[in-house]
Enzyme design. Structure first.
Site, PDB file in Angstrom:
ATOM      1  N   HIS A 180      19.324  31.022 -13.061  1.00 53.22           N
ATOM      2  CA  HIS A 180      19.798  30.849 -11.504  1.00 53.22           C
ATOM      3  C   HIS A 180      18.828  30.198 -10.451  1.00 53.22           C
ATOM      4  O   HIS A 180      19.113  29.357  -9.671  1.00 53.22           O
ATOM      5  CB  HIS A 180      20.577  32.037 -11.036  1.00 53.22           C
ATOM      6  N   HIS A 189      29.235  30.896  -6.473  1.00 54.09           N
ATOM      7  CA  HIS A 189      29.162  32.211  -6.415  1.00 54.09           C
ATOM      8  C   HIS A 189      30.205  32.898  -7.310  1.00 54.09           C
ATOM      9  O   HIS A 189      31.121  33.842  -7.045  1.00 54.09           O
ATOM     10  CB  HIS A 189      29.451  32.740  -5.109  1.00 54.09           C
TER      11      HIS A 189
END
Length: 746
Positions: free
Chosen positions: A49, A96
């Site tokens: 990430h 998200h």
């Protein structure tokens, strides 16, 4: 867990680090074994990430040059392009996904908050939001819970923060059941010279943390986003951040005031990985380091350990490098806005981050060793073509029984109610689309959102697009189609495409077939962005979008969502609605006998695997250029692209706004289902201004773009296909408008 705990390679594995990465960390630390805090730092900064370690090699192949480009990928928190008149557009899209799988309300809300911070930390005021959402079967109660939670989270944060939603997409498919995709895009505007860089430099310059206090929410959130969703993922709710949109609104105003004060060197928002991410990235960019005293960080929870403070992803926070001697200026601004403003350290002339806690150094790590482009690892994973790819190519429409006109009427009503085609009004009506007085598209329906650039002759057009089913079928072609559709939507609204941001949603990169999908998608994106002159400004890679449930692993369809912006001359803005009774409806672009990968084939016929729809990128680009010329010359009065649902749905959508009907005459050259419901690319439905038909035909002949008259507009609200009465537009509209709400409001 204390720093005196013995750290081993097993500890590293528990934090998501590979054995070879553990050895590399020891090298960066001069041969010593990291303590637990230091290992936690590397675990988040070297997570997929934060580091893009499995994707950066291919991301670097994407085009990033262009006269419109003011900030290139990786240079700042978001992309920045010139939109004329001394103004710049700052924009970005991010995912998200994992947080929303566990806690959809806060997951979506903090996604909106985070992407807006990326925009205003650069000195731009957010003027518009978009979102790209993917869920499982709408009739599944779990999906309904996710849809309701995500929609409420987006509306809660965005409405309170005060930025209108001007566009987006919602897509449903079983593969997203346990791993929804929630991609948030923000678009901001600023004067070019007001850019605030995310840099820390200048020995002795103080470092401040501003905004909200720090708590335990979001700890190891970056690591959490780099793992599969499982039956036990709900246990990871502490990894979900909690947002406060009113606090962020104050932070926005304080930040913009700070940017104009002349008192700062640089600033960065605290998103994934919190303080450690901001301190390391700002230091590396400035070729410097920092000494940070964690005791001085304002906390909202007691008994936090050093590693928790460093890794917390509490929202609404910024890290600011202040010019020495300007501390009082900065502190007064944040006092005015009633926000925390605490000096926690200073810049040093050394590539090292020293973190102090309770009188001792709890972590000492080289800043450059942590970040993308510095010491973070870069991998090239092996990949192989999945068996289904060749299988999909074997599909033949000849094996599908062609419907007659009676069945076509039934199919039309089925598609108008299909969740992937029906109006998403249940979702978007919960969003405030009018706040801020810039929206130019709510009452002028167009294929792209349009935001006014006040004080200029221009507006910004924006869209986000991706048909995940096309990409699954053929990742290279499907991603080209996503870029082409985004450009087509901008052009249909009267604009000129400028640049893209992307959100690349895929499964586990260690799965060879998943990585093949990723590599081919990047290849397709590069081809299309070069063709449409839309360089990539940056974006987000989201791997590990797969669920491990009951021993079975299912990855989502590859979904490289394309966020695109362009500019429009305000007097050239084009809308999609039919406007004149009796107007001839023309189809610009190539009519192809093709039903592949269509919603009709997938949902109505139940054929789940077929090759991607027909697409020719050169013909698409030529068509878009011709359409742009037609709009600029004032020849047409409506334009709407043909996408999901085919020609019939495109005409229905153009007719519904004013409750017009239409006549439609099919062609004997292609099958009835291909003509009405096929989704071959590169086509647009237009109507021509009265007295301009000859100019229209002449221009298309010169452009060598195929065009045919397919019907006409009717004032009586009736739909006729080959003289067969398909019913009233108002009846279709009732079904189209309410299909999703009827399920969710039960």
């Amino acid at each position: 867990m204390a720093n005196n705990q013995i750290v081993t390679v097993e500890t590293a594995k528990e934090l998501g680090l590979l054995p070879e990465e553990f050895e590399k960390i020891k090298e960066y630390l001069g041969g010593r074994t990291p303590n637990y805090t230091e290992l936690s730092i590397y675990s988040v900064m070297w997570s997929e990430h934060a580091s893009y370690k499995n994707s950066i090699k291919y991301l670097k192949t994407l085009p990033k040059e262009g006269k419109q480009m003011l900030v290139k990928p990786g240079e700042e928190n978001a992309g920045m392009v010139d939109v004329g008149g001394g103004l710049a557009c700052v924009f970005k899209i991010e995912s998200h996904n994992h947080p929303c799988a566990v806690e959809p309300f806060q997951g979506a809300a903090t996604g909106v908050g985070g992407i807006n911070r990326d925009i205003f930390t650069m000195g731009a005021r957010p003027v518009a939001q978009l979102n790209s959402l993917r869920f499982g079967d709408l009739n599944n109660p779990h999906t309904q819970w996710l849809v309701k939670g995500v929609t409420k989270g987006i509306s809660h944060y965005g409405n309170a923060f005060g930025v209108p939603v001007l566009g987006g997409e919602v897509f449903f498919n079983d593969c997203f059941e346990h791993n929804p995709l929630v991609n948030a895009m923000s678009v901001g505007v600023m004067r070019k010279e007001d850019l605030i860089s995310a840099v820390a430099k200048g020995k002795g310059n103080p470092i401040y943390i501003v905004g909200s206090a720090t708590g335990k929410d979001g700890i190891h959130g970056a690591t959490f986003a780099s793992a599969d969703v499982t039956e036990n993922t709900a246990d990871d709710i502490p990894s979900i951040q909690v947002g406060d949109p009113f606090q962020e609104k104050l932070l926005l105003e304080a930040t913009l005031e700070l940017g104009k004060s002349g008192a700062i060197v640089g600033m960065q928002d605290m998103g994934a990985a919190g303080i450690i991410c901001s301190t390391s990235e700002m230091s590396e960019k400035g070729g410097s380091g920092m000494v940070i005293d964690l005791d001085k960080v304002p906390l909202r929870q007691q008994n936090m350990e050093a590693w928790e403070i460093l890794l917390s992803e509490s929202q609404e926070r910024m890290l600011v490098c202040v010019k020495k001697g300007q501390e009082e200026t900065v502190e007064k601004i944040f006092e005015k806005w009633d926000l925390n403003c605490a000096k926690i350290g200073e810049v040093i002339d050394e590539d090292m981050l020293y973190f102090h806690w309770k009188g001792e150094v709890v972590a000492q790590v080289p800043a450059a060793s942590l970040v993308l482009g510095g010491g973070a690892p870069v991998y090239e994973r092996s990949y192989r073509e999945p068996a289904y790819y060749q299988q999909a190519k074997k599909f033949s429409k000849d094996k599908v029984t062609e419907p007659d006109i009676k069945e076509a009427k039934k199919i039309a009503k089925f598609l108008a109610a299909a969740p992937n085609i029906a109006s998403k009004r249940w979702v978007y009506e919960q969003y405030d689309s009018m706040v801020g007085t810039r929206n130019m598209s709510t009452n002028r329906p167009s294929d792209a959102g349009v935001a006014n650039l006040k004080g200029t002759d221009n507006a910004i057009a924006m869209t986000c697009d991706c048909n995940s089913r096309y990409v699954y079928s053929d990742p290279c072609l499907g991603t080209q189609m996503a870029v082409a559709e985004a450009a087509r939507n901008i052009v249909c609204a009267g604009g000129e495409p400028l640049a893209i941001t992307d959100c690349l949603n895929f499964g586990n990169p260690y799965n060879e077939e998943t990585y093949w999908q990723f590599v081919k998608s990047i290849e397709g994106m590069g081809i299309a962005c070069r063709k449409f002159n839309t360089p990539v400004t940056g974006g987000n890679v989201s791997f590990y979008n797969q669920a491990s449930m009951n021993g079975k692993v299912e990855a989502v369809y590859p979904s490289p969502v394309i966020g695109m912006i362009g500019t429009i001359e305000k007097d050239k803005q084009m809308t999609m609605d039919f406007k004149t009774d009796g107007a001839t409806v023309y189809l610009i672009g190539e009519m192809v006998d093709d039903i592949s990968c269509s919603e009709y084939l997938y949902s109505y016929k139940g054929i789940k695997l077929s090759h991607a729809p027909y697409f020719d990128i050169d013909k698409e680009a030529n068509m878009q250029k011709a359409l742009s010329d037609l709009i600029n010359q004032g020849i047409i009065e409506s334009a709407h692209d043909v996408s999901e649902g085919g020609l019939f749905i495109a005409m229905l959508e153009s007719a519904m706004y004013r409750n017009f009907g239409f006549e439609l005459y099919t062609s004997g050259e292609v099958r009835l289902d291909s003509f009405l419901f096929g989704e071959s690319q590169g086509r647009v439905v237009v109507t021509v201004k009265a007295g301009k038909e000859n100019d229209f035909i002449d221009m298309l002949n010169i452009s060598n773009v195929p065009c045919c008259a397919v019907g006409s507009v009717r004032a009586d609200g009736v739909i006729m296909v080959d003289e067969e009465d398909f019913g009233k537009v108002s009846d279709f509209k009732t079904v189209y408008d309410n299909a999703i709400g009827d399920v969710l409001d039960k």
